[in-house]
Design a protein around this motif. Sequence first.
Motif, PDB file in Angstrom:
ATOM      1  N   GLY A  89      53.067  69.304  41.788  1.00  0.00           N
ATOM      2  CA  GLY A  89      53.901  70.474  42.041  1.00  0.00           C
ATOM      3  C   GLY A  89      53.983  70.777  43.526  1.00  0.00           C
ATOM      4  N   TRP A  90      52.850  70.691  44.225  1.00  0.00           N
ATOM      5  CA  TRP A  90      52.838  70.914  45.669  1.00  0.00           C
ATOM      6  C   TRP A  90      53.628  69.814  46.383  1.00  0.00           C
ATOM      7  CZ3 TRP A  90      50.365  67.664  49.335  1.00  0.00           C
ATOM      8  CH2 TRP A  90      50.377  68.165  50.640  1.00  0.00           C
ATOM      9  N   LEU A  91      53.478  68.580  45.908  1.00  0.00           N
ATOM     10  CA  LEU A  91      54.125  67.436  46.549  1.00  0.00           C
ATOM     11  C   LEU A  91      55.636  67.450  46.346  1.00  0.00           C
ATOM     12  CD1 LEU A  91      53.161  64.851  48.093  1.00  0.00           C
ATOM     13  CD2 LEU A  91      53.291  63.651  45.915  1.00  0.00           C
ATOM     14  N   LEU A  92      56.070  67.878  45.165  1.00  0.00           N
ATOM     15  CA  LEU A  92      57.481  67.763  44.805  1.00  0.00           C
ATOM     16  C   LEU A  92      58.232  69.096  44.841  1.00  0.00           C
ATOM     17  CD1 LEU A  92      57.107  65.365  41.745  1.00  0.00           C
ATOM     18  CD2 LEU A  92      57.654  64.737  44.101  1.00  0.00           C
ATOM     19  N   ALA A  93      57.570  70.157  45.304  1.00  0.00           N
ATOM     20  CA  ALA A  93      58.189  71.481  45.257  1.00  0.00           C
ATOM     21  C   ALA A  93      59.532  71.512  45.971  1.00  0.00           C
ATOM     22  CB  ALA A  93      57.251  72.519  45.874  1.00  0.00           C
ATOM     23  N   SER A  94      59.647  70.766  47.064  1.00  0.00           N
ATOM     24  CA  SER A  94      60.889  70.814  47.841  1.00  0.00           C
ATOM     25  C   SER A  94      62.026  70.047  47.172  1.00  0.00           C
ATOM     26  CB  SER A  94      60.652  70.225  49.243  1.00  0.00           C
ATOM     27  OG  SER A  94      60.230  68.874  49.148  1.00  0.00           O
ATOM     28  N   SER A  95      61.704  69.172  46.204  1.00  0.00           N
ATOM     29  CA  SER A  95      62.756  68.354  45.595  1.00  0.00           C
ATOM     30  C   SER A  95      63.062  68.747  44.152  1.00  0.00           C
ATOM     31  CB  SER A  95      62.354  66.869  45.641  1.00  0.00           C
ATOM     32  OG  SER A  95      61.138  66.658  44.949  1.00  0.00           O
ATOM     33  N   VAL A  96      62.304  69.687  43.590  1.00  0.00           N
ATOM     34  CA  VAL A  96      62.540  70.141  42.216  1.00  0.00           C
ATOM     35  C   VAL A  96      63.026  71.579  42.260  1.00  0.00           C
ATOM     36  CG1 VAL A  96      61.499  70.586  39.966  1.00  0.00           C
ATOM     37  CG2 VAL A  96      60.770  68.613  41.306  1.00  0.00           C
ATOM     38  N   ALA A  97      64.205  71.825  41.731  1.00  0.00           N
ATOM     39  CA  ALA A  97      64.736  73.188  41.708  1.00  0.00           C
ATOM     40  C   ALA A  97      63.884  74.049  40.779  1.00  0.00           C
ATOM     41  CB  ALA A  97      66.183  73.170  41.226  1.00  0.00           C
ATOM     42  N   LEU A 142      51.332  69.709  32.622  1.00  0.00           N
ATOM     43  CA  LEU A 142      52.557  70.507  32.641  1.00  0.00           C
ATOM     44  C   LEU A 142      52.254  71.940  33.066  1.00  0.00           C
ATOM     45  CD1 LEU A 142      55.591  70.569  32.074  1.00  0.00           C
ATOM     46  CD2 LEU A 142      55.059  71.116  29.686  1.00  0.00           C
ATOM     47  N   SER A 143      51.132  72.471  32.606  1.00  0.00           N
ATOM     48  CA  SER A 143      50.742  73.820  32.992  1.00  0.00           C
ATOM     49  C   SER A 143      50.462  73.897  34.494  1.00  0.00           C
ATOM     50  CB  SER A 143      49.502  74.257  32.202  1.00  0.00           C
ATOM     51  OG  SER A 143      49.094  75.550  32.595  1.00  0.00           O
ATOM     52  N   GLY A 144      49.723  72.912  35.020  1.00  0.00           N
ATOM     53  CA  GLY A 144      49.427  72.903  36.449  1.00  0.00           C
ATOM     54  C   GLY A 144      50.685  72.782  37.289  1.00  0.00           C
ATOM     55  N   PHE A 145      51.595  71.903  36.866  1.00  0.00           N
ATOM     56  CA  PHE A 145      52.833  71.677  37.612  1.00  0.00           C
ATOM     57  C   PHE A 145      53.701  72.932  37.624  1.00  0.00           C
ATOM     58  CE2 PHE A 145      57.305  70.455  37.847  1.00  0.00           C
ATOM     59  CZ  PHE A 145      57.315  69.663  38.994  1.00  0.00           C
ATOM     60  N   THR A 146      53.927  73.522  36.441  1.00  0.00           N
ATOM     61  CA  THR A 146      54.790  74.695  36.372  1.00  0.00           C
ATOM     62  C   THR A 146      54.147  75.909  37.039  1.00  0.00           C
ATOM     63  OG1 THR A 146      53.935  75.192  34.155  1.00  0.00           O
ATOM     64  CG2 THR A 146      55.975  73.935  34.289  1.00  0.00           C
ATOM     65  N   SER A 147      52.828  75.961  37.034  1.00  0.00           N
ATOM     66  CA  SER A 147      52.142  77.052  37.710  1.00  0.00           C
ATOM     67  C   SER A 147      52.318  76.957  39.213  1.00  0.00           C
ATOM     68  CB  SER A 147      50.653  77.038  37.352  1.00  0.00           C
ATOM     69  OG  SER A 147      49.976  78.098  37.988  1.00  0.00           O
ATOM     70  N   GLN A 148      52.235  75.742  39.745  1.00  0.00           N
ATOM     71  CA  GLN A 148      52.387  75.546  41.183  1.00  0.00           C
ATOM     72  C   GLN A 148      53.829  75.759  41.636  1.00  0.00           C
ATOM     73  OE1 GLN A 148      49.991  74.995  43.465  1.00  0.00           O
ATOM     74  NE2 GLN A 148      51.502  74.993  45.102  1.00  0.00           N
ATOM     75  N   VAL A 149      54.790  75.281  40.840  1.00  0.00           N
ATOM     76  CA  VAL A 149      56.195  75.326  41.248  1.00  0.00           C
ATOM     77  C   VAL A 149      56.846  76.674  40.924  1.00  0.00           C
ATOM     78  CG1 VAL A 149      58.475  74.312  40.861  1.00  0.00           C
ATOM     79  CG2 VAL A 149      56.481  72.841  41.061  1.00  0.00           C
ATOM     80  N   ALA A 150      56.559  77.210  39.742  1.00  0.00           N
ATOM     81  CA  ALA A 150      57.280  78.404  39.290  1.00  0.00           C
ATOM     82  C   ALA A 150      56.371  79.530  38.805  1.00  0.00           C
ATOM     83  CB  ALA A 150      58.244  78.016  38.172  1.00  0.00           C
TER      84      ALA A 150
END
Length: 251
Positions: A89-97, A142-150
């Motif tokens: 999530g931290w790595l891809l935050a700039s490329s995932v809306a 999925l929880s970690g990713f969505t928590s970091q991004v959104a």
Amino acid sequence: MSLPADPLFYLLAAVAVILVGLGKGGFSGLGTASMPVMTLAIDPISGAAILLPLFIVQDAVGVWSFRRNVDWRMLGWTLPGCALGIFLGWLLASSVAVWVVEAAVGAIALVFGANQIATRSGAGVKLRKPQPDALGLFWGGLSGFTSQVALAGGPPFQIWALSRKMSRDVFVGTNALFFATSNWLKVPAFVALGQFSLRNTVLSGIFLPLAIASTVAGVWLVRRVAPARFVAIINLLMIAVGLKLLWSALT
């Protein structure tokens, strides 16, 4: 350093802190509404930086209160996935809306919550056998990713946890320890972003007593709710969160 002068900021921030406290105390799902409330008065990054130290303190209250009610086997599968999800999530935050992530999580939460309620009346889709433990890696990730991004890590974890048919207290204790660990894993990213400023730290300190009090209130309340009613409340909260995320993503 200048603190916000608008009383509306402090009112909205207090509401956000109370929602998180009740969520950390056991009513999982309420905390997801905290950031939307905060963003009515302050930018999302600063709002998250103010709330994160409070999350960590509130996590400690929840973990201590339910320390004897934890499914360690489940955490053993979900936490490694969570760490990887936060990193991605931290790595891809700039490329995932963010709106795409919010919409996906909202749709999943809405469908799952509605199906759980329908199942209780005999109309929902049921899993015929327990799902493999290894799927916890996916849901934790999925929880970690969505928590970091959104900041929407609750529904994915709760979907997996509710499918495990835990008791009320084990569900709350496992949820508390999972997100306590998750929030500590986010600290380096916020440090790298320079968001732990003196201003944000002082604001966190102002709301600290309310954060602790609301979490203790959540622990007190959740232990007085019957297990069957607790599951129904969590499912209704999940549907509400799903609708909120879809609304935020599509408007």
